[in-house]
Design an enzyme around this catalytic site. Structure first.
Site, PDB file in Angstrom:
ATOM      1  N   ARG A   1       1.083  -1.248  -0.066  1.00 40.96           N
ATOM      2  CA  ARG A   1       0.350  -0.232   0.297  1.00 40.96           C
ATOM      3  C   ARG A   1       0.775   1.930  -0.069  1.00 40.96           C
ATOM      4  O   ARG A   1       1.791   1.345   0.854  1.00 40.96           O
ATOM      5  CB  ARG A   1      -1.024  -0.110   1.626  1.00 40.96           C
ATOM      6  CG  ARG A   1      -1.615  -1.621   0.926  1.00 40.96           C
ATOM      7  CD  ARG A   1      -2.709  -1.237   2.657  1.00 40.96           C
ATOM      8  NE  ARG A   1      -3.213  -2.506   2.505  1.00 40.96           N
ATOM      9  CZ  ARG A   1      -3.951  -3.157   3.169  1.00 40.96           C
ATOM     10  NH1 ARG A   1      -4.812  -1.917   4.581  1.00 40.96           N
ATOM     11  NH2 ARG A   1      -5.047  -4.134   2.822  1.00 40.96           N
TER      12      ARG A   1
ATOM     13  N   ARG B   1       1.722   1.516  10.574  1.00 41.50           N
ATOM     14  CA  ARG B   1       0.795   1.563   8.851  1.00 41.50           C
ATOM     15  C   ARG B   1       2.085   1.632   7.697  1.00 41.50           C
ATOM     16  O   ARG B   1       3.320   2.628   7.914  1.00 41.50           O
ATOM     17  CB  ARG B   1       0.544   2.897   8.838  1.00 41.50           C
ATOM     18  CG  ARG B   1      -0.355   3.576   7.065  1.00 41.50           C
ATOM     19  CD  ARG B   1      -0.877   4.814   7.728  1.00 41.50           C
ATOM     20  NE  ARG B   1      -1.961   5.385   8.788  1.00 41.50           N
ATOM     21  CZ  ARG B   1      -3.046   5.133   8.678  1.00 41.50           C
ATOM     22  NH1 ARG B   1      -3.661   4.425   7.279  1.00 41.50           N
ATOM     23  NH2 ARG B   1      -3.990   4.904   9.603  1.00 41.50           N
TER      24      ARG B   1
ATOM     25  N   GLU C   1      -6.418  -0.385  14.874  1.00 34.15           N
ATOM     26  CA  GLU C   1      -7.381  -1.763  13.615  1.00 34.15           C
ATOM     27  C   GLU C   1      -6.858  -2.476  13.944  1.00 34.15           C
ATOM     28  O   GLU C   1      -5.368  -2.531  13.195  1.00 34.15           O
ATOM     29  CB  GLU C   1      -7.909  -0.868  13.047  1.00 34.15           C
ATOM     30  CG  GLU C   1      -8.510  -1.721  12.148  1.00 34.15           C
ATOM     31  CD  GLU C   1      -8.886  -0.828  10.485  1.00 34.15           C
ATOM     32  OE1 GLU C   1      -9.026   0.525  10.251  1.00 34.15           O
ATOM     33  OE2 GLU C   1      -9.387  -1.693   9.596  1.00 34.15           O
TER      34      GLU C   1
ATOM     35  N   SER D   1     -10.467  -6.334   9.829  1.00 36.74           N
ATOM     36  CA  SER D   1     -12.110  -5.516   9.449  1.00 36.74           C
ATOM     37  C   SER D   1     -12.345  -6.746   8.147  1.00 36.74           C
ATOM     38  O   SER D   1     -12.574  -7.649   8.099  1.00 36.74           O
ATOM     39  CB  SER D   1     -11.098  -4.231   8.604  1.00 36.74           C
ATOM     40  OG  SER D   1     -12.776  -4.089   8.159  1.00 36.74           O
TER      41      SER D   1
ATOM     42  N   ARG E   1       0.206  -5.438  12.233  1.00 36.13           N
ATOM     43  CA  ARG E   1      -0.398  -4.936  13.845  1.00 36.13           C
ATOM     44  C   ARG E   1      -0.595  -6.282  14.897  1.00 36.13           C
ATOM     45  O   ARG E   1      -0.331  -5.567  15.561  1.00 36.13           O
ATOM     46  CB  ARG E   1      -2.132  -5.208  13.057  1.00 36.13           C
ATOM     47  CG  ARG E   1      -1.760  -3.780  12.103  1.00 36.13           C
ATOM     48  CD  ARG E   1      -2.308  -2.116  12.549  1.00 36.13           C
ATOM     49  NE  ARG E   1      -2.281  -1.173  11.098  1.00 36.13           N
ATOM     50  CZ  ARG E   1      -3.476  -0.538  11.084  1.00 36.13           C
ATOM     51  NH1 ARG E   1      -3.938  -0.459  11.070  1.00 36.13           N
ATOM     52  NH2 ARG E   1      -3.038   0.228  10.371  1.00 36.13           N
TER      53      ARG E   1
END
Length: 428
Positions: A261, A276, A351, A354, A393
């Site tokens: 990403r 991130r 987070e 998801s 994460r």
RNA sequence: GGAGAGGUGGCUGAGUGGUCUAAAGCACCGGAUUGCUAAUUCGGCGUAGGGUUAACUCCUUACCGCAGGUUCGAAUCCUGUCCUCUCCGCCA
């Protein structure tokens, strides 16, 4: 993508839904363009039908003069048809562009609104938030002290947002994968490893934008390939263009991939450490279902995510994402946020997974259909996705929640068999 | 990377410019018939879009890997492209 007919017939509902989601679209223009397109289509088909008739009659005509006259007639009809077709195609492109920008409809129970305050907490994990009798460190400090995460090395070789995992962090990465695979295999998921690149039309079908200034996607020069941001892309592309058998549903697949990403525009926002990053490894769950199964399967995927984090002994909460924060394809989305004691001043939720029910939104673009035995025709499948584990994460959550006063880190019980030790010892 | 072969309905497979509205078989669905784990026979049997209707009811357009082109007319001829298979080379 929503169904064209549905859009036209329910323009008010769609308009309201876009408003709730904070997306500006011009439904009226679409309705008007579509009407013009259909008129033009009828014209094209009529001209085509006439031209076919003429062409057929020529084969049976013996008279040479008559034949030439018919040929001329045929030529004229085709020319007219081509002109009408060109106009139709132009209208179709406009309609499609407008249509593609419209987000999915929304689950009636999803909270309406925008921003974090509109999200609704629906559940807490089994593990209580730990009270520390010392000041907990964040994963960056822990990772550096124990030789687990090398951010400088990543920056030198590749750039900001890349990293090397070292020593026990490597074992943790593999252990996490192995742990969730054992859960998912027992649940009947088909285990897969997946391509890390996909064709751009697959990305678009899933709802990613491979091109343009706002893209989050790395693309490969001189090709129509991009690096995937998640295995959702390849697992969704897996059956694109296929007609599946309804009896196969619900079909559960999980895939391991690297995720890439660009995180354009995300600098300064929770970018510390490996929270991130531009590349990480993830095990993704994906399900193909019948329309009346997808709500239940969505809950099931959320339950599995909970089980995985309960099993790791990490505190978390589950968020029912509000309309304003839903991505285009999602009909409803639950996020798991793990407690990260090292974040912010006294710990924060972050987070970690998801799960989304995308109903038939992705299937329509990717042309994933199913057939019911004994019924005529085909229908679009529903697709759902959910994170089983996103390695970086999860590692943050483990390091920060399992750190000890002496600087060591206890390995979660569920991972010990795969890591091969029960503690990451403090360096003296 | 080189050489060759090939992509046609759910499957097998015919079809080299005009009743292709794609043969035939298998599979599947429905009917008939016959006493024996089934045979025989008749019929049906794709997808998508548009129009029409009480109704997949009728009409129509498109689809033979994909995209273009030639032609009044293309599964068929031409160009490009993707994929599969065989052999050779290279390689983890």
């Amino acid at each position: 993508m929503l169904d064209r007919k549905y859009l036209i017939d329910h323009a008010d509902l769609v308009q309201q839904n876009c408003h709730n989601r904070g997306v500006a679209v011009d439904i009226d223009t679409l309705v008007s363009l579509e009407r013009q397109r259909r008129e033009r289509l009828a014209q094209v088909e009529e001209l085509n039908r006439k031209a076919n008739e003429v062409a057929k009659s020529i084969g049976q005509t013996k008279d040479a003069v008559e034949r030439e006259a018919r040929k001329e007639e045929g030529r004229r009809l085709r020319e007219e048809k081509d002109a009408a077709q060109a106009e139709h195609d132009r209208l179709e492109r406009e309609c499609h562009a407008l249509q593609a920008a419209i987000p999915n409809m929304t689950h009636p129970n999803a909270p309406v609104g925008g921003g974090d305050h509109a999200n609704v907490e629906v559940r807490r994990g089994k593990t209580p938030i730990r009270v520390f009798d010392f000041t907990p460190k964040d994963h960056v400090a822990l990772g550096e002290a124990l030789g687990l995460i090398d951010l400088d090395g990543g920056a030198r070789t590749t750039g900001h947002g890349f990293y090397f995992l070292r020593n026990e962090a490597v074992l943790l990465e593999l252990a996490l994968q192995r742990y969730v695979l054992s859960v998912l295999e027992a649940e009947g998921f088909t285990l897969t490893t997946t391509p890390d690149l996909a064709q751009n039309h697959i990305l678009e079908g899933i709802g990613f934008l491979p091109r343009g200034p706002e893209t989050q996607v790395y693309s490969i020069e001189n090709s129509d390939l991009s690096l995937v941001g998640t295995a959702e892309i390849t697992l969704g592309g897996l059956y694109s263009g296929q007609t599946l058998d309804a009896e196969q549903f619900p079909m559960k697949v999980c895939g391991i991939s690297h995720c890439f990403r660009t995180e354009a525009g995300a600098h300064g926002r929770a970018t510390r450490g490996i929270y991130r990053v531009h590349q990480f490894t993830k095990v993704e769950m994906f399900a193909y279902t019948l329309p009346d199964q997808s709500d239940a399967i969505h809950d099931y995927l959320m339950d599995l995510e909970c089980r995985i984090f309960d099993g790791l002994g990490i505190p978390y909460r589950v968020i029912d994402t509000c309309t304003g924060d839903l991505g285009g394809p999602a009909y409803r989305k639950y996020d798991l946020e793990a407690w990260m004691p090292g974040r912010g001043t006294a710990g924060e939720w972050g987070e970690v997974t998801s799960t989304s029910n995308c109903t038939d939104y992705q299937a329509r673009r990717l042309d994933i259909r199913y057939r019911v035995k004994g019924e005529k025709g085909t229908r679009f499948a529903h697709t759902l996705n959910g994170t089983a584990v996103a390695i970086t994460r999860a590692i943050i959550a483990i390091l920060e929640n399992y750190q000890q006063a002496d600087g060591s880190i206890v390995i979660p019980e569920a991972l010990r068999a795969w890591v091969g030790k029960d503690r990451i010892a403090a360096k003296s």
